[in-house]
Write a protein that holds these residues in place. Structure first.
Motif, mmCIF file in Angstrom:
data_model
loop_
_atom_site.group_PDB
_atom_site.id
_atom_site.type_symbol
_atom_site.label_atom_id
_atom_site.label_comp_id
_atom_site.label_asym_id
_atom_site.label_seq_id
_atom_site.Cartn_x
_atom_site.Cartn_y
_atom_site.Cartn_z
ATOM 1 N N THR A 213 -8.213 5.995 -0.562
ATOM 2 C CA THR A 213 -8.330 4.607 -0.419
ATOM 3 C C THR A 213 -7.162 4.137 0.171
ATOM 4 O O THR A 213 -7.232 3.336 1.412
ATOM 5 N N LEU A 214 -6.160 4.456 -0.276
ATOM 6 C CA LEU A 214 -4.644 3.879 0.268
ATOM 7 C C LEU A 214 -4.241 4.447 1.524
ATOM 8 O O LEU A 214 -3.790 3.941 2.394
ATOM 9 N N ARG A 215 -4.832 5.914 1.779
ATOM 10 C CA ARG A 215 -4.719 6.501 3.096
ATOM 11 C C ARG A 215 -5.394 5.901 4.115
ATOM 12 O O ARG A 215 -4.820 5.585 5.200
ATOM 13 N N GLU A 216 -6.534 5.425 3.902
ATOM 14 C CA GLU A 216 -7.681 5.005 4.906
ATOM 15 C C GLU A 216 -7.644 3.406 5.086
ATOM 16 O O GLU A 216 -7.982 3.025 6.097
ATOM 17 N N HIS A 217 -6.995 2.755 4.328
ATOM 18 C CA HIS A 217 -6.635 1.282 4.572
ATOM 19 C C HIS A 217 -5.409 0.765 4.098
ATOM 20 O O HIS A 217 -4.782 0.775 3.014
ATOM 21 N N ASP A 218 -4.928 0.278 5.282
ATOM 22 C CA ASP A 218 -3.796 -0.519 4.848
ATOM 23 C C ASP A 218 -3.832 -2.146 4.823
ATOM 24 O O ASP A 218 -2.799 -2.745 4.367
ATOM 25 N N ARG A 219 -5.061 -2.655 4.765
ATOM 26 C CA ARG A 219 -5.543 -3.955 4.425
ATOM 27 C C ARG A 219 -6.948 -3.639 4.055
ATOM 28 O O ARG A 219 -7.648 -3.185 4.254
ATOM 29 N N LEU A 220 -7.016 -4.435 2.732
ATOM 30 C CA LEU A 220 -8.270 -4.124 1.728
ATOM 31 C C LEU A 220 -8.206 -5.159 0.628
ATOM 32 O O LEU A 220 -6.961 -5.484 0.143
ATOM 33 N N VAL A 221 -9.359 -5.614 -0.028
ATOM 34 C CA VAL A 221 -9.359 -5.878 -1.326
ATOM 35 C C VAL A 221 -10.018 -4.825 -2.228
ATOM 36 O O VAL A 221 -11.250 -4.316 -1.800
ATOM 37 N N LEU A 222 -9.589 -4.435 -3.291
ATOM 38 C CA LEU A 222 -10.173 -3.464 -4.052
ATOM 39 C C LEU A 222 -10.466 -3.705 -5.325
ATOM 40 O O LEU A 222 -9.494 -4.301 -6.139
ATOM 41 N N ALA A 223 -11.601 -3.311 -5.776
ATOM 42 C CA ALA A 223 -11.994 -3.726 -7.211
ATOM 43 C C ALA A 223 -11.893 -2.192 -7.929
ATOM 44 O O ALA A 223 -12.309 -1.299 -7.525
ATOM 45 N N THR A 224 -11.079 -2.231 -9.018
ATOM 46 C CA THR A 224 -10.961 -1.026 -9.667
ATOM 47 C C THR A 224 -11.760 -1.152 -11.226
ATOM 48 O O THR A 224 -12.043 -1.985 -11.820
ATOM 49 N N PRO A 225 -11.863 0.131 -11.752
ATOM 50 C CA PRO A 225 -12.667 0.357 -12.790
ATOM 51 C C PRO A 225 -11.870 -0.107 -13.960
ATOM 52 O O PRO A 225 -10.600 -0.070 -14.056
ATOM 53 N N GLY A 226 -12.336 -0.735 -15.159
ATOM 54 C CA GLY A 226 -11.842 -1.489 -16.155
ATOM 55 C C GLY A 226 -10.605 -0.393 -16.873
ATOM 56 O O GLY A 226 -9.539 -0.953 -17.289
ATOM 57 N N SER A 227 -10.993 1.013 -16.773
ATOM 58 C CA SER A 227 -9.926 1.676 -17.518
ATOM 59 C C SER A 227 -9.076 2.405 -16.952
ATOM 60 O O SER A 227 -8.215 3.149 -17.295
ATOM 61 N N LEU A 228 -9.009 1.904 -15.527
ATOM 62 C CA LEU A 228 -7.970 2.673 -14.551
ATOM 63 C C LEU A 228 -6.445 2.490 -15.285
ATOM 64 O O LEU A 228 -5.626 3.440 -15.130
ATOM 65 N N VAL A 229 -6.199 1.256 -15.884
ATOM 66 C CA VAL A 229 -4.957 1.104 -16.215
ATOM 67 C C VAL A 229 -4.538 1.938 -17.511
ATOM 68 O O VAL A 229 -3.345 2.020 -17.771
ATOM 69 N N SER A 230 -5.397 2.623 -17.882
ATOM 70 C CA SER A 230 -5.079 3.372 -19.222
ATOM 71 C C SER A 230 -4.559 4.869 -18.608
ATOM 72 O O SER A 230 -4.080 5.758 -19.511
ATOM 73 N N GLU A 231 -4.552 5.212 -17.630
ATOM 74 C CA GLU A 231 -3.778 6.562 -16.870
ATOM 75 C C GLU A 231 -2.650 5.982 -16.405
ATOM 76 O O GLU A 231 -2.659 5.445 -15.136
ATOM 77 N N PRO A 232 -1.575 6.301 -16.863
ATOM 78 C CA PRO A 232 -0.274 5.882 -16.334
ATOM 79 C C PRO A 232 -0.173 6.024 -14.834
ATOM 80 O O PRO A 232 0.406 5.181 -14.098
ATOM 81 N N ALA A 233 -0.124 7.510 -14.540
ATOM 82 C CA ALA A 233 0.170 8.006 -12.925
ATOM 83 C C ALA A 233 -0.778 6.968 -12.082
ATOM 84 O O ALA A 233 -0.315 6.511 -11.013
ATOM 85 N N THR A 234 -2.210 6.812 -12.365
ATOM 86 C CA THR A 234 -2.930 6.123 -11.323
ATOM 87 C C THR A 234 -2.465 4.772 -11.230
ATOM 88 O O THR A 234 -2.576 3.994 -10.348
#
Length: 313
Positions: A213-234
């Motif tokens: 997603t970051l490669r394909e979009h330099d402008r966007l609004v992104l909604a992320t999964p609630g648990s994404l914050v639990s994975e430090p690298a991501t």
């Protein structure tokens, strides 16, 4: 005064660390790279403290033969025995176990000092150090570039999708649901990913989806999964590349909105659903709080929340 060696932990013997079978044959066998690095790290830490092998063996309550096997990478030690060695070296166990290539000699000593120092910091100071490290190690990305990518984080039911679509339309940029990209990467639904491949596989697809997603979009609004914050690298990648917004609401509204969408799973057969939700929110709050800003959508319609968010931005 000479100190007697400490006893080995219950149900542990030094034999657990000796090469199987004939010693010379085992020594010639191919060594596991991690065990080799582990042995080198212990030897370097011992040398940096001016300890002989005999000194360390006595302090850890193990034999010199055991320690020799460990330092040469021919002994597969248990965690309990490694903890005794770490204590004798006066370093945290993670310093000994750290799976970092090349962490030897001076680097191992510096790493040990940093871990010990960080462990003594108050929570507030530790949070500031973490943020300083995040900014120092983040890929070069200007503030303006981060602001062109808006990422919404928060628990399901907070209003990320509704608010995200409205914000994307107002800014005339694409709106992306990361869950959709994850399913595209895996060629399966989210439930199928979890049931067929497990949590670890889901996390890999999540990271790939974010990178794509970051490669394909330099402008966007992104909604992320609630648990994404639990994975430090991501999560760190998201924080470094996107301007993040914590979309929050009360536990009661979280639950009501999910059920209103026709999803009864949180309530089915679970009388403790609300208590579980509160515990999840409490555990993740420090992670969500790393966002650049937050907005509380409790008791507000989408238009009002959007107006407040645009004012903050």
């Amino acid at each position: 005064m000479r100190r007697d060696p400490a006893p080995l932990p219950a149900n542990e013997t030094e034999a657990d660390t000796r090469p199987a079978g004939d010693a010379p044959a085992a020594a010639n066998a191919e060594r596991d790279p991690y065990l080799t690095l582990l042995g080198e790290r212990i030897r370097s830490l011992r040398a940096s403290r001016g300890m002989s092998r005999k000194d360390l063996a006595r302090g850890a309550g193990v034999s010199e033969r055991y320690l020799a096997n460990l330092e040469t990478g021919t002994g597969n030690a248990s965690v309990l025995l490694l903890r005794q060695v770490a204590r004798a070296l006066d370093v945290p166990l993670p310093v000994v176990l750290a799976e970092v290539d090349g962490l030897n000699g001076e680097q191992a000593t510096e790493f040990a000092q940093m871990v010990q120092w960080l462990a003594q910091l108050p929570a507030g100071d530790l949070a500031r150090v973490r943020e300083a490290c995040r900014h120092a190690l983040a890929p070069a990305e200007s503030g303006d570039a981060r602001h062109r990518r808006i990422a919404l984080i928060g628990l399901r039911g907070a209003g990320k999708s509704t608010l995200g679509r409205a914000l994307a339309a107002a800014r005339d940029v694409p709106f992306v649901e990361l869950n959709t990209v994850i399913e595209q990467e895996a060629g399966a639904s989210l439930s199928e990913i979890h049931s067929l491949y497990g949590q670890a596989a889901y996390r890999r697809y999540e990271m790939r989806a974010l990178e794509r997603t970051l490669r394909e979009h330099d402008r966007l609004v992104l909604a992320t999964p609630g648990s994404l914050v639990s994975e430090p690298a991501t999560f760190n990648l998201l924080l470094s590349q996107c301007y993040t917004i914590w979309v929050r609401t009360s536990p009661e509204e979280h639950m009501a909105r999910v059920v209103a969408q026709g999803d009864m799973r949180p309530m089915e057969g679970n009388r403790e659903a609300m208590a579980d939700l509160r515990r999840i929110l409490q555990a993740r709050a420090p992670l969500y709080d790393r966002a650049d800003i937050s907005i509380d959508t409790s008791g507000q319609d989408a238009a009002t929340s959007l107006q407040q968010l645009r004012a903050q931005l």
